[in-house]
Structure formats: structure tokens, C-alpha cells
Design an enzyme around this catalytic site. Structure first.
Site, short mmCIF file in Angstrom:
data_model
loop_
_atom_site.label_atom_id
_atom_site.label_comp_id
_atom_site.label_asym_id
_atom_site.label_seq_id
_atom_site.Cartn_x
_atom_site.Cartn_y
_atom_site.Cartn_z
N GLU A 272 -6.02 19.25 21.04
CA GLU A 272 -6.87 19.29 19.85
C GLU A 272 -6.11 18.74 18.64
OE1 GLU A 272 -10.09 20.12 19.93
OE2 GLU A 272 -9.84 20.35 22.09
N TRP A 275 -6.48 15.10 19.02
CA TRP A 275 -7.73 14.53 18.51
C TRP A 275 -7.62 14.29 17.00
CZ3 TRP A 275 -11.95 12.00 19.76
CH2 TRP A 275 -12.97 11.91 18.81
N TRP A 303 -33.52 5.77 12.34
CA TRP A 303 -33.39 7.13 11.81
C TRP A 303 -34.67 7.57 11.12
CZ3 TRP A 303 -29.37 9.26 13.86
CH2 TRP A 303 -28.19 8.55 14.05
N ASN A 338 -15.96 25.30 17.00
CA ASN A 338 -16.02 23.88 17.34
C ASN A 338 -17.11 23.57 18.36
OD1 ASN A 338 -14.78 21.18 17.04
ND2 ASN A 338 -14.38 21.41 19.23
N TRP A 356 -26.41 10.54 10.91
CA TRP A 356 -25.22 11.37 10.99
C TRP A 356 -24.52 11.51 9.65
CZ3 TRP A 356 -20.65 9.13 9.50
CH2 TRP A 356 -20.55 7.74 9.55
N TRP A 379 -18.33 13.20 13.77
CA TRP A 379 -19.76 12.94 13.65
C TRP A 379 -20.14 11.65 14.36
CZ3 TRP A 379 -23.97 15.59 12.32
CH2 TRP A 379 -23.80 16.83 11.70
#
Length: 479
Positions: A272, A275, A303, A338, A356, A379
Site C-alpha cells: 500500500e 501504491w 458523462w 479503503n 470522476w 479515482w
């Protein structure tokens, strides 16, 4: 020689190379500069929740140091004044990687160096600098797994000890922290947060120790359960640099050396951190990441614009309990588990088909750990428009996610108390409950709890149709 140490996203004393190097040379003037977004050139500025944390983190840093000068921006003018009043001959800072910060820091380094000052910058926020890792063919990584494998092959320096030395405090420089109004007052929507969080270096160190001792065991599996405590909750501390990735790496490896049966859990936890490193790698090499689709073909996605649906999502009133629980947790605590973050993001993007970027902005305003690199990369990952993105056809089913990751309903009952009396078999889908169950639980759909604002099956079909436009755009681009 007096050195100005300009604190930014490194609000700690331990493993702070800018501070350690400065104390090694002589007296230090510790400085924090508050700039407006316009002064800093920010397009994605720190807002609500993060400002609350910043206030308390600065307060803790001032206490740990013994003093801290806080000035208003712009940074160039504030630094020039600090140099003039202190007679400093050097300025140190630890690097930031947001596009506006890189541009600002380059300009300031050139200016003050030309004036004869020693200006030095250091890495305090990452295990490796974004430019230190390249693919075998050269260039930045675009997929997480090979990036993290490459990162793990590089040595990481041991954390630096806490330094000490003489401080310089020119008269009349800076203003009291409270005058900057970083915390809310009318209303004080963060009133209960002090009972939930301990901003500052001491709080970060205590949080890491407690996590390793109590909650690392089983992390690989249990981290997906928002009803259980097997997460570190270190993200706000990392966001403000109250603890470094090097400290987390060293402490985790020491712990797993002592408890080898937890080695796999430790590796998963460190992934993590990986990331986060990858997100910064992407932001550095692709500075448009917060604003533009990383994959341009996603510009073709159709969208929807719906202020009503966006507001229902923001308020946790979508009619899907697991989604609503997450959004309410966020509002009440400045944090969200998360696993639930992925679910609520997927719901906004793929069920409601809302851009987003609306979700990124809401998270940036309400999350204590709002981090431009992490927030943007994550995102875009959920949307399918980013690097190493989730497959576009992966659309989380809110009911199934709740049943799988909150099987006893502990999480939903905590944040959606109006549903607390529903039995587990219908808790995650109250709209499917028989009337007698709803009545017995005191639930009136459309009054005490909303009906779903969208049908899952219909939403999935619409999302997939939207992604067809992306596929077509991709095909045309290939031609």
C-alpha cells in the site's frame, strides 16, 4: 551559519533530512509559509478537512520544536523577509512533487542561489525519487506491479534520528497560528474529530506502533473489512509528513523479523505504501493527472450531469446502505475505509455516470488525507481512465459488496442507524425487504431511508454502453 528550514509536507523532526543537515551547519530558523492558492499557483488546493489537520499538525510541530515561525505568502516574499531579518545564508526544504510546487521551487532556488545563498532540497516524502525508477526500455512505469518490483530492488536509506541544535527567532517575524483561521467555527463541523485523531509526529508514531502490535496480523485478508480494525489509519499522518515511508518500512520490517508468521501481512501492508509511491511517480511524469483523463480515449465517455444525484451521493442518501455508510463515515470522521472508497467511487462513476473529477473534488474537500497524487491516481484507476486501471467492466455491486465485506452489518448499522433493526439478510438491500420486516424495523422507504436513486442492473447496462463510446474512440485513435 544560520539556515532557514522551510517546512511544507514534512511536519516532523525524525527522518527530516532538511532539518538534520541544517542543524549540522549551525543555528536553524524553522519556518512554515501559508500561501493562498493564487499565490502558490495551485489548481487543486487544500480545503476543509485538510486545513483542520494542518492547524493541529503545525501546533504539534511547534510544541515539539519549541517554536515555529508561521508567515503568510507568497513564499518568495516571506523567504526574502526571513533571510533579511535573520541574516541566514542558507535555505533548506524537503521536496514536494505537485506540478505547481515543482515550478515554484525551481524559481525560488534559482532566485536565492543567484543572490549568494546556499539552497538545498532533499527527499523526505518517498522511498525513491520519481525519476530514479525507469522501465527496462527507459521512461516511467505505467503499471503498478512492475513498478513496485523495481522499487523493492533499490536500497532505502535508514531513517535519520531526531536532530537538535540552536534555534533563531527574529523579533516580529510571523503571526500566531490561530490568526490564520484554519479550523471551522460557524459551524464547527469538526467538533468531534479531536476524540478520533491525534495529529502530529507523536500521534503518527503511536498509530504505527499500535497497528503493528495489534492489527497487522491478518491484514492481508481483514483489511477489506470496514467492520474490523485491521487498517493502519496512517494516511493523514503520511499526507502531512508526520511520519515518513522510510520509518514505516523500517518499523514494519523489524516487526516482521520478530514475528515471521506476519511476513505476508507485512508485505501486503508495504504494498500500500508502494501504491502511494506509484501515484507520485505518475503525478511527476504526468502532471495533468489531477485534471485530465490519463487515457485520452476516455474523453469520449458520455458523462451525466445531475446535481441531485451528486448531492445524494455526497450526503450518503443513495438508497444503497454500504455506499451511504461510507459517505457518512467520511463526513463524520474525515476518513473512509479503503475498500469502501473503491465502492463509493465506482458507484459515482459507473452507477450514476458522473465524471470522476466531481468525486476527486469532494474527497479533496472532505478527506483528512487528501493527497493530490493518491486521490487523482485512485479515482482514475476506478474510472478505468488511469494507469494500471481497473477493467472498465468491473462494476461493484453495492449489495454484494456489503454482504461480502460487512457480513454482520456492523459497519452499516453504525453509520446508517435508521436501518439498525433490519435483519442481516435484508440489511444491505432494504428495498428488497418484505413490508412486514420494514415495519418491524421502523423503516419507511422514501421517508426514514431513501429508495435507491438508480437501479443496479439498469445502471450497469448504461455504464457499459458508455464505455462502448470509449472503445470506439480507441479504435478510431488506432486508425
Amino acid at each position: 551559519m544560520t539556515t532557514i528550514v522551510w517546512f511544507r509536507q514534512d511536519l516532523r523532526l525524525t527522518d527530516n533530512p532538511a532539518l538534520s543537515e541544517a542543524f549540522a551547519d549551525g543555528p536553524v530558523l524553522p519556518l512554515y509559509i501559508l500561501e493562498t492558492p493564487e499565490q502558490a499557483g495551485e489548481t487543486h488546493p487544500m480545503t476543509g478537512a485538510s486545513r483542520w489537520w494542518l492547524h493541529h499538525s503545525l501546533k504539534a510541530l511547534r510544541r515539539d520544536l519549541g517554536c515555529l515561525i508561521i508567515m503568510e505568502g507568497p513564499a518568495e516574499a516571506a523567504l526574502a523577509r526571513a533571510v533579511e531579518q535573520s541574516g541566514a545564508r542558507a535555505i533548506h526544504w524537503n521536496r514536494c512533487y505537485e506540478p505547481h510546487a515543482i515550478a515554484r521551487d525551481k524559481r525560488l532556488k534559482a532566485k536565492f542561489s543567484a543572490e549568494g545563498l546556499s539552497v538545498r532540497s532533499f527527499n523526505a516524502s518517498l522511498l525513491h525519487e520519481p525519476w530514479e525508477l525507469e522501465t527496462k526500455t527507459g521512461g516511467p512505469f505505467k503499471v503498478y506491479s512492475p513498478f513496485w518490483r523495481a522499487a523493492q530492488l533499490r536500497p532505502v536509506p535508514a531513517p535519520l534520528p531526531r536532530p537538535g541544535g540552536e534555534l533563531v527567532l527574529p523579533d516580529g517575524l510571523g503571526r500566531p497560528l490561530d490568526e490564520f483561521a484554519l479550523t471551522p467555527s460557524r459551524p464547527d463541523w469538526a467538533a468531534g474529530w479531536r476524540d478520533l485523531w491525534q495529529p502530529g509526529e507523536a500521534g503518527a508514531v503511536e498509530r504505527l506502533a499500535a497497528f503493528l502490535d495489534e492489527n497487522l496480523k491478518g491484514y492481508g485478508e481483514l483489511r477489506n473489512r470496514p467492520d474490523l480494525p485491521n487498517v493502519s489509519r496512517l494516511s493523514p499522518h503520511l499526507r502531512f509528513g508526520e511520519i515518513s515511508p522510510r520509518q514505516i518500512l523500517a518499523a514494519t520490517r523489524l516487526h516482521t523479523d520478530l514475528h515471521p508468521e506476519q511476513a505476508k501481512d507485512g508485505d501486503k501492508f508495504l504494498s500500500e505504501i508502494g501504491w502511494r509511491e506509484f501515484a507520485y511517480h505518475l503525478l511527476y511524469h504526468f502532471p495533468d493527472l489531477p485534471a485530465k483523463n490519463w487515457k485520452p480515449t476516455f474523453d469520449a465517455y458520455p458523462w451525466r450531469e445531475s446535481a441531485e444525484d451528486l448531492a445524494a451521493w455526497q450526503k450518503g442518501m443513495t438508497g444503497y446502505p454500504m455506499v451511504d455508510a461510507g459517505m457518512r463515515e467520511l463526513w463524520a470522521t474525515g476518513y473512509m475505509h479503503n475498500r469502501v472508497r473503491m465502492l463509493v467511487a465506482s458507484f459515482l462513476i459507473k452507477h450514476l455516470r458522473i465524471d470522476w473529477r466531481h468525486g476527486e473534488a469532494w474527497f479533496r474537500d472532505t478527506l483528512l488525507d487528501a493527497d493530490l497524487a493518491n486521490n487523482s491516481a485512485s479515482w482514475q484507476w476506478v474510472a478505468g481512465s488511469g494507469a494500471d486501471a481497473a477493467p472498465y467492466f468491473r462494476i461493484f455491486a453495492p449489495v454484494g459488496q456489503g454482504q461480502k465485506f460487512d457480513p454482520d452489518g456492523v459497519y452499516v448499522r453504525r453509520w446508517c442507524p435508521e436501518l439498525a433493526r433490519l435483519p442481516n439478510e435484508v440489511l444491505h438491500a432494504p428495498f428488497e425487504a418484505p413490508d412486514r420486516m420494514l415495519k418491524a424495523a421502523g423503516v419507511v422507504l422514501g421517508k426514514t431511508y431513501p429508495r435507491p436513486i438508480v437501479d443496479h442492473a439498469a445502471a450497469r447496462a448504461a455504464a457499459m454502453a458508455g464505455y462502448e463510446a470509449v472503445k470506439i474512440a480507441g479504435g478510431n485513435a488506432a486508425e
